[in-house]
Design a protein around this motif. Structure first.
Motif, short mmCIF file in Angstrom:
data_model
loop_
_atom_site.label_atom_id
_atom_site.label_comp_id
_atom_site.label_asym_id
_atom_site.label_seq_id
_atom_site.Cartn_x
_atom_site.Cartn_y
_atom_site.Cartn_z
N GLY A 59 0.83 -1.24 0.10
CA GLY A 59 -0.13 0.01 0.10
C GLY A 59 0.94 1.18 0.14
N MET A 60 2.16 1.13 -0.10
CA MET A 60 2.92 2.26 0.00
C MET A 60 3.97 2.40 -1.04
SD MET A 60 2.23 3.76 2.95
CE MET A 60 3.66 4.82 3.27
N THR A 61 4.30 3.68 -1.64
CA THR A 61 5.27 3.89 -2.92
C THR A 61 6.38 4.47 -2.13
OG1 THR A 61 3.21 3.95 -4.43
CG2 THR A 61 5.24 5.12 -4.82
N ARG A 62 7.57 4.16 -3.07
CA ARG A 62 8.84 4.77 -2.67
C ARG A 62 9.17 5.78 -3.92
NH1 ARG A 62 13.44 0.68 -3.50
NH2 ARG A 62 13.49 1.60 -5.46
N MET A 63 9.70 6.87 -3.23
CA MET A 63 10.47 8.00 -3.93
C MET A 63 11.79 8.24 -3.42
SD MET A 63 7.16 10.64 -4.23
CE MET A 63 6.95 10.77 -2.40
N PHE A 64 12.71 8.28 -4.44
CA PHE A 64 14.01 8.55 -4.07
C PHE A 64 14.14 10.06 -4.13
CE2 PHE A 64 18.71 8.22 -5.66
CZ PHE A 64 19.19 8.52 -4.37
N ALA A 65 14.39 10.90 -2.68
CA ALA A 65 14.43 12.21 -2.67
C ALA A 65 15.52 12.84 -2.92
CB ALA A 65 13.68 12.61 -1.37
N GLY A 66 16.64 12.26 -2.79
CA GLY A 66 17.90 13.01 -2.91
C GLY A 66 18.99 12.48 -1.96
N GLY A 67 20.11 13.25 -1.82
CA GLY A 67 21.10 12.72 -1.00
C GLY A 67 22.39 13.56 -0.85
N ARG A 68 23.40 13.25 -0.22
CA ARG A 68 24.54 13.90 -0.05
C ARG A 68 25.77 12.95 -0.12
NH1 ARG A 68 20.72 14.88 2.32
NH2 ARG A 68 21.01 13.13 3.67
#
Length: 284
Positions: A78-87
């Motif tokens: 029921g959940m979806t993943r999003m790659f938001a960014g990083g360092r």
């Protein structure tokens, strides 16, 4: 926690070097956009560690979406993943022919309530060491949201971001590219999934993408971040003692042409054909 160790070799860099634009050119030859001026020498180019010391993929342990069962960044039902960014903090470049260890752990998790439901934030931290010293600290941020109804759009979308497919023009399939442009093809995304050991279907399965509301294969976030890091390097910027920070602001799909260029306040940016910025990065 995941840990892998080996000596990094020149030949380990060849697959990504070929993918990004072929063998290192002779002196004075301009590299393709987003590719460092040199991929030769005794160190690993910025962010190329994303294709090194990878955990093996066991097909028997993948869920229907192509994510490792029970993995730290595998969405719950029921959940979806999003790659938001990083360092990526570079204390010193990774050297070739030196024993290297990569240790990855979940460094933070947080649960919050968003406007459309529950949100979970997860950060993975990979520490790269050589000669008993930390060389890189690589953090990647993921956001998990509830699956949106079909009327609201599909997987891997950023809240509030518009979406557009990158369709080739009606002209020849290989029209010359303008400065800063990068042609993205479906086979290119399949190849990058292999280079990064990423079996997530959103990057290679058109039917899966269509069910998620996309009209093309979704372009990898790390691929866009590699373009940005490579452009900083191509411009002669040193990563040593600095932090390369990147974030993703909108989804883009392939096939089509992306543009790499200037952003705001010294940042670099990746844009879709409609001008929407999909990724930005700084080097401070």
């Amino acid at each position: 926690m995941s840990r892998r160790s080996a000596a990094l070799r020149t030949e380990d860099l060849e697959p990504l070097a070929t993918f990004l634009g072929g063998d290192p050119p002779a002196a004075g030859v301009t590299r393709p956009v987003g590719v460092p001026n040199s991929t030769s020498g005794s160190t690993v180019p910025p962010c190329w560690q994303w294709c090194l010391l990878l955990d093996p993929v066991d097909p028997a342990r993948l869920d229907d979406d192509g994510c490792p069962v029970g993995g730290p960044i595998t969405p719950n039902p029921g959940m979806t993943r999003m790659f938001a960014g990083g360092r990526v903090v570079t204390k010193a470049p990774l050297e070739l022919d030196v024993p290297t260890t990569r240790t990855t752990r979940t460094s933070s998790t947080a649960d919050k309530q968003g406007r459309r439901g529950p949100l979970r934030f997860v950060t993975l931290e990979s520490v790269w060491t050589q000669r008993g010293e930390t060389r890189l600290i690589d953090e990647q941020d993921y956001v998990f949201t509830r699956n949106a109804p079909s009327s609201e759009g599909g997987a891997d979308r950023h809240p509030g971001a518009s979406h557009v497919a990158l369709r080739e023009s009606q002209g020849p399939a290989r029209d010359p590219l303008a400065p800063g442009q990068i042609r993205v093809t479906e086979p290119m995304l399949v190849a990058f999934s292999g280079l990064t050991a990423n079996p997530y279907r959103i990057h290679w399965d058109k039917a899966f993408c269509a069910r998620a509301g996309h009209d093309g294969l979704v372009i990898h976030g790390p691929l866009q971040a590699l373009w940005l890091a490579g452009e900083f390097a191509r411009r002669g910027r040193s990563f040593t003692g600095r932090t390369f920070s990147y974030r993703f602001t909108a989804t883009a799909t392939a096939p089509g042409v992306m543009t790499l260029g200037e952003g705001d306040d010294g940042a670099l940016a990746v844009r879709r054909p409609d001008g929407i910025v999909t990724a930005t990065a700084t080097l401070d």
